[in-house]
Enzyme design. Sequence first.
Site, PDB file in Angstrom:
ATOM      1  N   SER A 555      78.089  33.815  62.632  1.00  0.00           N
ATOM      2  CA  SER A 555      76.778  33.473  62.076  1.00  0.00           C
ATOM      3  C   SER A 555      75.868  33.014  63.202  1.00  0.00           C
ATOM      4  O   SER A 555      76.327  32.524  64.236  1.00  0.00           O
ATOM      5  CB  SER A 555      76.924  32.343  61.050  1.00  0.00           C
ATOM      6  OG  SER A 555      75.668  31.821  60.672  1.00  0.00           O
ATOM      7  N   TYR A 568      80.004  23.911  57.780  1.00  0.00           N
ATOM      8  CA  TYR A 568      79.857  25.359  57.921  1.00  0.00           C
ATOM      9  C   TYR A 568      79.569  25.745  59.367  1.00  0.00           C
ATOM     10  O   TYR A 568      80.202  26.622  59.948  1.00  0.00           O
ATOM     11  CB  TYR A 568      78.726  25.844  57.008  1.00  0.00           C
ATOM     12  CG  TYR A 568      78.436  27.325  57.090  1.00  0.00           C
ATOM     13  CD1 TYR A 568      79.215  28.232  56.378  1.00  0.00           C
ATOM     14  CD2 TYR A 568      77.385  27.806  57.865  1.00  0.00           C
ATOM     15  CE1 TYR A 568      78.944  29.601  56.449  1.00  0.00           C
ATOM     16  CE2 TYR A 568      77.107  29.171  57.933  1.00  0.00           C
ATOM     17  CZ  TYR A 568      77.900  30.055  57.225  1.00  0.00           C
ATOM     18  OH  TYR A 568      77.637  31.400  57.295  1.00  0.00           O
TER      19      TYR A 568
END
Length: 678
Positions: A555, A568
């Site tokens: 990501s 996350y």
Amino acid sequence: MTNPAVTELIARSNRLGADPKNTNYAGGNTSAKGTETDPVTGDSVELVWVKGSGGDLGTLTEGGLAVLRLDRMRSLVDVYPGVEREDEMVAAFDYCLHGKGGAAPSIDTAMHGLVDAAHVDHLHPDSGIAIATATDGESLTKEIFGDQVVWVPWRRPGFQLGLDIADIKARNPQAVGCILGGHGITAWGDSSDEAEKNSLWIIDTAAAYIAEHAKAEPFGPALDGYAALPEAERRAKAAALAPTIRGIASADRPMVGHFTDSDVVLDFLAHAEHPRLAALGTSCPDHFLRTKVKPLVLDLPADASVEDSVARLKELAVAYREDYQAYYDRHATPDSPAIRGKDPLIVLVPGVGMFSFGKDKQTARVAGEFYVNAINVMRGAEGLSTYQPIDESEKFRIEYWALEEAKLQRMPKPKPLATRVALVTGAASGIGRATAEKLAAEGACVVIADLSLEKAQEAAAAIGNSDVAVGVQVDVSDADAVRAAVDAAVLAFGGVDLVVNNAGLSLSRSLLDTTEKDWDLQHDVMAKGSFLVSQATAKVMIEQEMGGDIVYISSKNSVFAGPNNVAYGAAKADQAHQVRLLAAELGEHGIKVNGVNPDGVVQGSGIFASGWGANRAAVYGVEEKDLGKFYAQRTILKREVLPAHIANAVFVLCGPDMTHTTGLHVPVDAGVPAAFLR
């Protein structure tokens, strides 16, 4: 309007081809004769419709038929130059074609056009080939069928065989068909129904005779220690051996695999005569063209350890390649095609089963089906007499036939990822699903791994049948579940070459609101999960010795610090560094490891649909339905990132144009300056 003879022919062909007792996949051919009006002259013209080259009876359509004028085809008899030049006759069939379109005529076309019968079937039933390969097949034919079926000594398929059968039909008006030595059967009739009835009568009569007269143990006495292992044990051993075996079968060119542990295979390997019979090889041309002249057989008992089995398989592989080279050298002539590869296509492991290989999953599966046919043939022949396949020299003449080589050269160029087996986690939706679809579209076999088995299977079914994609259940945070999923992939397609670590979830919470449970869940699924999947699949790739690719869907958050996603972002940073660590470690094995860093991909995302989207929208002060547009507006390109864009990046990293790139992270975020890699 379709000619009634063609309608009957298609229906008959589909019925015969749908039952494996009648013929194997793509094996045999059928025909019908009739008349149509010549559009040029307006005169009536006699035609023969015959299954074309490469077709399959069970799925035959009108487009799979070659259509030839009978007058011109029968005139070829007058210019036939003899058996030494009969290959030229296949090219001559093109000058007999009628109309436009249609399939290319096969080598068996002469059999159908020259035999004086309205309908002709040529089939490869196990029962018929068992008689055809028995040492005393000619006398057995007489005993079983009387004068209604005539024995034809082995002759390579071609124009002369068509002349032989036409002559037999003319000299034996009472006959309904013949047994072709070492090969199969041919039957005929004045109507489509009569031809089908005669074909089935030959097949069923031969089967009934074998059942009544065969000895109890056609493969000899049971061998101590060679009985089938219990199902769970044998499938575990199969999964453990599969990567080594696939590497053996792929030494010359990459292959896809198929595993079979049917009772037919296990029983064959459990009895004393299996080494002798396997060494004799198959007989029917359709069989050995797909299985090679003989298999590689592991000569260890069922309870041999995986380590001992692997070591012995590698020794046998060297011997197999030397033996195949010697076979080629014994029979090759200056004008023979080059050797096509020395690796086995069938590998037999006592107590475990059979591994078969091909250029794709369907080819691998069909090769296994053909060897099951060959075992059934051996059982029938040995039960009545002694199995005697055609001579090795004849096998070579067919395997390295110029016409067979020409057929191979006509095959379409394979897709970029052909022969590669991909395992994609979290693949039932969003990025994972789009990636699986892209890899399959580019030629890969795909294993859809997801927490939901039902969703995984639905996604796989949407891509194609089990020759293209399968769905498996996996919790990537559970090491046992990961190993089971990888084993399922290996048993489905022979191994694993391309892994996409995509499974993930996200909890959008601030540091103070993030619980220890939240932290562990995020890291278990993404950091630990990616580690477990990479570890299990790298083990397979190393054993295969075929290289491979591992791709992490990380990501932009692995490098960009945003609010309210500490668990996350940290887990994604862990994944990002795993890419670099594994690239450094696995490079010596030819395994590339790369990553893709998307921005928020809203469309189709399971993560965003499960609450992450609502939370992120609240953080940014936008409505959830506008979150994708919001992300787009903060990028340089002002474009929303979609699952297909990530899938394209994965394909590029694993495709033929990025063979020298590893340890790379590719941003697919439409341009987020804060996430630029430094």
